[in-house]
Design a protein around this motif. Structure first.
Motif, PDB file in Angstrom:
ATOM      1  N   ASN B  32      72.471 -43.032 -38.061  1.00 38.71           N
ATOM      2  CA  ASN B  32      72.303 -44.357 -37.516  1.00 38.71           C
ATOM      3  C   ASN B  32      73.221 -44.533 -36.305  1.00 38.71           C
ATOM      4  O   ASN B  32      74.437 -44.437 -36.440  1.00 38.71           O
ATOM      5  CB  ASN B  32      72.675 -45.376 -38.614  1.00 38.71           C
ATOM      6  N   PRO B  33      72.635 -44.768 -35.112  1.00 33.89           N
ATOM      7  CA  PRO B  33      73.487 -44.920 -33.926  1.00 33.89           C
ATOM      8  C   PRO B  33      74.562 -45.984 -34.122  1.00 33.89           C
ATOM      9  O   PRO B  33      75.661 -45.853 -33.588  1.00 33.89           O
ATOM     10  CB  PRO B  33      72.510 -45.352 -32.833  1.00 33.89           C
ATOM     11  N   ALA B  34      74.258 -47.010 -34.921  1.00 42.29           N
ATOM     12  CA  ALA B  34      75.238 -48.069 -35.118  1.00 42.29           C
ATOM     13  C   ALA B  34      76.537 -47.508 -35.692  1.00 42.29           C
ATOM     14  O   ALA B  34      77.622 -47.910 -35.294  1.00 42.29           O
ATOM     15  CB  ALA B  34      74.675 -49.129 -36.054  1.00 42.29           C
ATOM     16  N   ASP B  35      76.439 -46.536 -36.594  1.00 41.76           N
ATOM     17  CA  ASP B  35      77.643 -46.010 -37.237  1.00 41.76           C
ATOM     18  C   ASP B  35      78.525 -45.219 -36.286  1.00 41.76           C
ATOM     19  O   ASP B  35      79.730 -45.151 -36.450  1.00 41.76           O
ATOM     20  CB  ASP B  35      77.266 -45.135 -38.439  1.00 41.76           C
ATOM     21  N   THR B  36      77.909 -44.547 -35.305  1.00 41.89           N
ATOM     22  CA  THR B  36      78.730 -43.755 -34.399  1.00 41.89           C
ATOM     23  C   THR B  36      79.221 -44.575 -33.222  1.00 41.89           C
ATOM     24  O   THR B  36      80.253 -44.300 -32.654  1.00 41.89           O
ATOM     25  CB  THR B  36      77.943 -42.561 -33.846  1.00 41.89           C
ATOM     26  N   LEU B  37      78.442 -45.581 -32.832  1.00 45.08           N
ATOM     27  CA  LEU B  37      78.781 -46.324 -31.625  1.00 45.08           C
ATOM     28  C   LEU B  37      79.801 -47.417 -31.860  1.00 45.08           C
ATOM     29  O   LEU B  37      80.669 -47.669 -31.048  1.00 45.08           O
ATOM     30  CB  LEU B  37      77.516 -46.977 -31.066  1.00 45.08           C
ATOM     31  N   ILE B  38      79.661 -48.076 -32.984  1.00 41.94           N
ATOM     32  CA  ILE B  38      80.497 -49.246 -33.215  1.00 41.94           C
ATOM     33  C   ILE B  38      81.922 -48.802 -33.531  1.00 41.94           C
ATOM     34  O   ILE B  38      82.135 -47.827 -34.237  1.00 41.94           O
ATOM     35  CB  ILE B  38      79.898 -50.093 -34.351  1.00 41.94           C
ATOM     36  N   ILE B 281      74.228 -37.056 -27.413  1.00 37.67           N
ATOM     37  CA  ILE B 281      73.752 -36.601 -28.717  1.00 37.67           C
ATOM     38  C   ILE B 281      74.813 -36.873 -29.768  1.00 37.67           C
ATOM     39  O   ILE B 281      74.518 -37.329 -30.865  1.00 37.67           O
ATOM     40  CB  ILE B 281      73.372 -35.104 -28.673  1.00 37.67           C
ATOM     41  N   SER B 282      76.083 -36.660 -29.424  1.00 42.27           N
ATOM     42  CA  SER B 282      77.098 -36.841 -30.462  1.00 42.27           C
ATOM     43  C   SER B 282      77.315 -38.320 -30.787  1.00 42.27           C
ATOM     44  O   SER B 282      77.795 -38.632 -31.869  1.00 42.27           O
ATOM     45  CB  SER B 282      78.403 -36.150 -30.094  1.00 42.27           C
ATOM     46  N   ARG B 286      70.490 -43.060 -28.180  1.00 44.47           N
ATOM     47  CA  ARG B 286      69.073 -42.687 -28.151  1.00 44.47           C
ATOM     48  C   ARG B 286      68.384 -42.892 -26.806  1.00 44.47           C
ATOM     49  O   ARG B 286      67.670 -41.994 -26.353  1.00 44.47           O
ATOM     50  CB  ARG B 286      68.323 -43.415 -29.264  1.00 44.47           C
ATOM     51  N   PRO B 287      68.571 -44.038 -26.140  1.00 48.49           N
ATOM     52  CA  PRO B 287      67.843 -44.202 -24.874  1.00 48.49           C
ATOM     53  C   PRO B 287      68.135 -43.074 -23.879  1.00 48.49           C
ATOM     54  O   PRO B 287      67.233 -42.607 -23.185  1.00 48.49           O
ATOM     55  CB  PRO B 287      68.373 -45.537 -24.343  1.00 48.49           C
ATOM     56  N   VAL B 288      69.382 -42.619 -23.835  1.00 47.96           N
ATOM     57  CA  VAL B 288      69.725 -41.549 -22.901  1.00 47.96           C
ATOM     58  C   VAL B 288      69.079 -40.235 -23.333  1.00 47.96           C
ATOM     59  O   VAL B 288      68.511 -39.508 -22.512  1.00 47.96           O
ATOM     60  CB  VAL B 288      71.260 -41.392 -22.788  1.00 47.96           C
TER      61      VAL B 288
END
Lengths: 532, 324
Positions: B32-38, B281-282, B286-288
């Motif tokens: 989940n991008p939220a977990d890595t980004l936030i 990726i890490s 996603r948009p990128v």
């Protein structure tokens, strides 16, 4: 033979001429340039966009916060000279006079008010500063250099929150976009350096602010170059491409220590590594009997088992062998010197016999099977650390599997509570135990904003009571006592998580330079000095 | 030829669509991008706000539908991490990657073909053996190891060249390039050689094999018997006949160089797209990732198209319409 000599003479003459030219150029207003190789890169140059360390590190060169954080994360005067509580819901700040922004504007109350009020309007940030202004109801100017802050609820943490608010001039347009900032258009602060240029992925350049009110930098110009690859960063330093590098890995430290062209500077950081356990559910996904059959209850729910696991870990060996000494064993959330540090909570001693006895008392004389999960690309030597901890658990009779995954996969699963026991880290960047204790150990309550990182779902009402009391206690000493008591409940009584160590942060600088290391890992160019 | 090109372009639309679906599913499967980004210490309320903002709380098909609708309008979405258009982030970095890729291609062609020809003509000469030995080495060593060794040797020990970075750039038609300054060229030498090493080895081997095959053919024997100068035999008769497979490989390799220069870019801190995509990726930005991969797909299609057109120019027997 003759011609050979001649050639040598010529070469010498040429070299001499070159040296003279260079020296002359040096005398004629040569700039002193500092080049810094960094392991990270800012997300944006809007100082109010992202709280990530990499972004704040860039903001810190150009901007200043209302209150500043010292190298040991103590609150100290910056743009605000003093702050005091008028009543529990009102604070008064006296601001520094005679400070000028890079564009010449005088700094005053309007800029502080503007900066605080702008934060909620910065859109779409995945790590926003909104929480730092969440308690603030309103800010008003008393005079040109005095402001009053009105709060919604008492907040002893206000000075800490103010140390995250970077001050922009009130003339910054409302509609300034992130793109404007990234091009440098409104990158105007009061800090030690002025913006020159930013080419993403390549360089971030600043120059000395000649009108800085504080200690002026020894360098005319500073170039930050993002070199994410560890060996490449070391190579750039050794090749003389850069003068300072951050985040030197333990392996490279060993090599650089023998090299007399560079010196290493280390400081225990604020990232605490710990083992988190699924301690509140009756069934845990990765715990079984040694025969592979599910157990009738979850052993990690028993504090005795958790204590046994803690006693099984030889933290000294872990730190010296696996991390080459680049860490300090820990027994609680924060290192000594921070608010909430309890002097009696020492790192758990290594005692296999006692661990085995406790396991037997808890009803597992023959141990059980468990899978330890860990990220493999996030923390210093994270995978090796997990492997070693797995070995320690095996010594007291457990069957242990270790699974290391990329952080992106790991953290998603951990947040969904899919693991039983895992390695994790938390950065106490506020210089205070409250945030870590609240995020990792308070009973999970999404609506109250508690336990956001409590992926083991530890829950103890006594602990929660102490944390909540600390959150509204304005008396520094009492607050410290509440946090210490909370730490005692979590670490001594319950072994809610198993603290392992604090990562040490290491910089390498060329001989002739020195750096004042910081707990928050930032590399600040005006803390690099020339030593002769 | 027009029909051929139109058909190719239509195929590419389908490919790009398939790609975008795969990337969506892929990122979804990873995490989940939220977990890595936030921020790790964010509160739950902040977390929920961001998840809603990025639309990550909606079912995957709904997220994809929204993405597709915007993409048709030319909007590939904003990067989760940088809050800037994904396409802009990528296009900012294209010049650096392209320049490095062209430099590598230049080295490959300029050295690879002559060395391969030589080794093909004089297979038992000592230089040929050395050339072939080095090319075997080029095939077998990993790029990152070679890169680090080059940095250690030429930057750290000998101090001849800088260890990393892009150096000074000047604007050429508004695009920053480094090959016009001495500082820029110095910075480019090591990464370009590192990037070209595998391709160079490949082209040497291909050229040599082609040469050996062609010089045994009747028309070369005839040309020799006729008394043509050997330079003419090599440049006209041999080269022209071995160039078709080499063109194909060069085209594909060039695409691969642009798309997967990641390792070289990371080691040499070269500010190209490779570094951006690895970081994206890490963090599951996603948009990128989607925009990057879709662009790469389009690029491969274009390269193949150009290679096909070059074929028809090199060999008049090739008709584009028939091949399509």
């Amino acid at each position: 033979m003759h011609s050979f000599d001649k050639a040598t003479t010529w070469r010498k003459a040429l070299a001499l001429a070159f040296t003279i030219v260079l020296a002359a150029a040096g005398g004629l207003g040569a700039q002193t340039v500092l080049k810094v190789g960094t392991s990270t890169e800012p997300a944006s140059l809007d100082p109010q966009y992202s709280t990530t360390g990499a972004t704040q590190q860039a903001s810190q060169q150009i901007f200043e916060t209302i209150v500043s954080r010292s190298q040991n994360l103590r609150m100290s005067p910056s743009l605000a000279l003093s702050w005091k509580e008028v009543d529990p819901l009102t604070w008064e700040l006296k601001l520094r006079q005679g400070v000028k922004f890079h564009d010449g504007k005088d700094f005053g109350s309007d800029d502080v008010i503007f900066s605080i009020k702008r934060i909620p309007r910065v859109p779409d940030s995945p790590s926003s500063y909104k929480r730092n202004v969440a308690a603030i109801k309103d800010v008003v100017a008393v005079d040109k250099h005095t402001v009053r802050i009105f709060l919604k609820t008492p907040s002893p943490q206000l000075p800490i929150d103010l140390s995250f608010i970077y001050v922009l001039p009130s003339t910054t347009p409302e509609n300034a976009t992130i793109d404007d900032f990234n091009k440098g258009k409104y990158v105007v602060g009061t800090g030690p350096f002025k913006f020159v240029e930013w080419v993403r992925g390549d360089r971030f350049v600043v120059e000395r602010n000649p009108n800085y009110w504080g200690q002026k930098s020894s360098f005319d110009r500073v170039i930050f170059r993002p070199i994410t690859n560890d060996p490449s960063r070391v190579a750039a330093l050794l090749a003389g491409d850069v003068d300072v590098i951050d985040n030197v890995s333990p392996v490279d430290q060993e090599r650089l220590r023998k090299d007399n062209r560079v010196s290493l500077i280390s400081k225990p950081g604020v990232t605490m590594m710990y083992i988190h356990m699924d301690s509140n559910r009756d069934k845990s996904p990765y715990v079984t009997g040694k025969d592979g059959k599910p157990l009738d209850k979850n052993p990690l729910k028993d504090p005795k088992v958790r204590e046994a696991l803690s006693l099984a870990i030889n933290r000294e060996a872990l730190v010296s062998r696996i991390l080459n000494g680049a860490a300090v064993p820990s027994g609680q959330f924060v290192p000594e010197g921070m608010v909430g540090y309890a002097p009696d909570l020492l790192p758990e001693p290594y005692d296999v016999e006692k661990a085995k006895r406790l396991l037997a008392e808890a009803g597992y004389p023959n141990g059980f099977s468990i899978t330890l999960h860990a990220p493999n690309d996030r923390y210093l030597n994270d995978e090796q650390v997990a492997q070693t901890v797995g070995q320690f658990f095996a010594r007291i009779g457990l069957d242990v599997k270790v699974q290391a995954l990329p952080y992106s996969v790991f953290i998603t699963a951990a947040t969904k509570l899919e693991y039983s026991i895992f390695l994790m880290g938390f950065g106490n960047t506020t210089g205070d135990a409250a945030r870590g204790l609240t995020a990792v150990l308070a009973t999970y309550d999404a609506s109250a904003g508690l336990g956001a990182n409590n992926r083991g779902r530890y829950s103890n009402p006594d602990f929660d009571k102490l944390i909540k009391a600390a959150a509204v206690e304005n008396d520094e000493e009492k607050r410290d006592a509440y946090l210490q008591d909370a730490a005692r409940v979590a670490f001594k009584q319950d072994r809610a998580i198993l603290p392992l160590y604090f990562q040490t942060i290491t910089w390498a600088v060329r001989k002739g330079l020195s750096y004042e290391p910081r707990m928050d890992e930032y590399t600040l160019a005006n803390k690099v000095t020339i030593v002769r | 030829m027009t029909v051929f090109i139109i058909r190719r372009l239509l195929q590419s639309v389908v490919l790009v669509l398939v790609m975008s679906v795969l990337v969506f599913l892929g990122v979804y499967a990873i995490g989940n991008p939220a977990d890595t980004l936030i921020a790790p210490d964010a509160t739950e309320a902040e977390r929920i706000a961001i998840v809603e903002h990025f639309g990550l709380d909606k079912p995957l098909y709904a997220q994809y539908g929204k993405f597709l609708a915007n993409a048709l309008k030319g909007d590939m979405g904003n990067s989760f991490k940088f809050n800037e258009p994904a396409l802009k982030l990528i296009t900012e970095r294209i010049p650096a990657t392209l320049e490095l890729a062209f430099a590598a291609l230049f080295i490959t062609v300029l050295l690879g073909i002559p060395l391969g020809l030589y080794a093909g003509f004089k297979p038992s000469a000592l230089p040929s053996k050395i050339i072939m030995g080095v090319s075997a080495f080029g095939f077998s060593v990993p790029v990152f190891w070679l890169g680090l060794m080059m940095v250690m040797t030429f930057a750290v020990i000998l101090g001849w060249l800088p260890a990393s970075g892009r150096g000074k750039t000047v604007d050429l038609f508004g695009i920053p390039v480094s090959f016009l300054t001495w500082d820029g060229i110095q910075h480019m030498i090591l990464p370009a050689i590192n990037l070209s090493f595998f391709k160079l080895s490949l082209i040497i081997r291909l050229t040599r094999a082609g040469t050996q095959e062609v010089i045994r053919s009747d028309y070369i024997k005839y040309a020799k018997a006729k008394g043509l100068k050997s330079s003419r035999i090599i440049l006209v008769h041999v080269l022209k006949n071995i160039l078709i497979p080499i063109t194909t490989i060069l085209g594909l390799e060039f695409g691969r160089t642009i798309a997967f220069a990641t390792v070289t870019e990371t080691i040499f801190a070269w500010p190209g797209m490779g570094k951006l995509i690895i970081d994206s990726i890490s963090t599951l930005d996603r948009p990128v990732i989607v925009a990057y991969l879709m662009m790469i797909v389009i690029m491969f299609i274009m390269i193949n198209l150009i290679v096909d057109i070059i074929y028809s120019l090199l060999d008049p027997r090739v008709r584009l319409e028939e091949r399509a």
